[in-house]
Motif scaffolding. Structure first.
Motif, mmCIF file in Angstrom:
data_model
loop_
_atom_site.group_PDB
_atom_site.id
_atom_site.type_symbol
_atom_site.label_atom_id
_atom_site.label_comp_id
_atom_site.label_asym_id
_atom_site.label_seq_id
_atom_site.Cartn_x
_atom_site.Cartn_y
_atom_site.Cartn_z
ATOM 1 N N ARG A 226 1.943 6.028 10.931
ATOM 2 C CA ARG A 226 1.277 5.893 9.869
ATOM 3 C C ARG A 226 0.069 6.809 10.394
ATOM 4 N N SER B 245 5.422 3.678 0.769
ATOM 5 C CA SER B 245 6.193 3.911 2.018
ATOM 6 C C SER B 245 6.452 2.990 3.071
ATOM 7 N N LYS C 196 -6.660 2.009 5.797
ATOM 8 C CA LYS C 196 -6.470 1.322 4.693
ATOM 9 C C LYS C 196 -6.010 0.038 4.771
ATOM 10 N N LEU C 197 -4.644 0.029 5.622
ATOM 11 C CA LEU C 197 -4.165 -1.250 5.709
ATOM 12 C C LEU C 197 -5.268 -2.420 6.293
ATOM 13 N N ASN D 1 -5.619 7.589 8.117
ATOM 14 C CA ASN D 1 -6.138 7.219 6.769
ATOM 15 C C ASN D 1 -5.338 6.053 6.298
ATOM 16 N N THR D 2 -4.036 5.480 6.317
ATOM 17 C CA THR D 2 -3.495 4.503 6.085
ATOM 18 C C THR D 2 -3.497 3.629 7.065
ATOM 19 N N ASN E 28 4.389 -0.137 3.334
ATOM 20 C CA ASN E 28 3.376 -0.828 3.925
ATOM 21 C C ASN E 28 3.101 -1.941 3.273
ATOM 22 N N LEU F 116 0.982 -1.480 0.078
ATOM 23 C CA LEU F 116 -0.027 -0.145 0.149
ATOM 24 C C LEU F 116 0.874 1.276 0.025
ATOM 25 N N LEU F 117 0.673 1.990 -0.995
ATOM 26 C CA LEU F 117 1.388 3.373 -1.120
ATOM 27 C C LEU F 117 2.822 2.945 -1.538
#
Length: 175
Positions: free
Chosen positions: A165, A41, A172-173, A168-169, A43, A38-39
């Protein structure tokens, strides 16, 4: 078992860059399934037989070092542990109204309550922190970029590595 893994200090400053496609491929080479990122960065999620988290973290850390020459720290949680971290959030209003300025900072080890008290004394601006189980929550009402409440300061007071994080992240995770 499904796991969520966070790499510390990856793809944020340019010096420790790993392509997420290569990280997914590495996970598959290690025998994990359903590896997703995810992204850009650091994740990822993956499926594996149930194992002790320190063993999984060490396995990923060693493999990333051997494959990419990057020494990084992994902080891994099961999806039930991640959901428990979300459910324990002491900042529900901020999560709803200002999720980009609310961070979850999962830690490598347990957090001593007296260390959190010491950290609170060191905060000079309007930021606030609260500890959960192996997680620090931090709200940055004036933004994160110029804040003096840095990861380095947090780790110095807590005596353990963390990786942050935004909310929002975090959501999402788990999705």
């Amino acid at each position: 078992m499904r796991y969520i893994a966070l790499l510390r200090a990856i793809n944020v400053g340019g010096s420790s860059t790993i392509k997420m496609a290569e990280l997914r491929a590495l996970g598959e080479d290690l025998g994990f399934s359903g590896v997703t990122t995810l992204l850009q960065s650091g994740n990822l999620t993956f499926e594996a037989r149930e194992a002790a988290l320190p063993d999984l973290e060490q396995r990923w850390e060693q493999a990333v070092f051997e494959k990419f020459g990057v020494s990084t720290t992994f902080v891994i949680r099961t999806t039930p542990q991640w959901q428990a971290m979300i459910d324990a959030n002491p900042y529900p209003r901020e999560a709803a109204d200002d999720p980009a300025h609310l961070l979850a900072l999962p830690s490598k080890h347990d957090i001593d309550p007296s260390a959190v008290a010491s950290l609170r004394v060191a905060i000079r601006e309007r930021e606030s922190v609260a500890a959960g189980e192996r997680c620090l929550y931090a709200h940055y009402p004036d933004g994160i970029g110029r804040s003096k409440l840095t990861t380095k300061l947090i780790e110095r007071h807590l005596g353990t590595l963390v990786t942050g994080r935004n909310w929002n992240t975090v959501l999402k995770l788990v999705a």
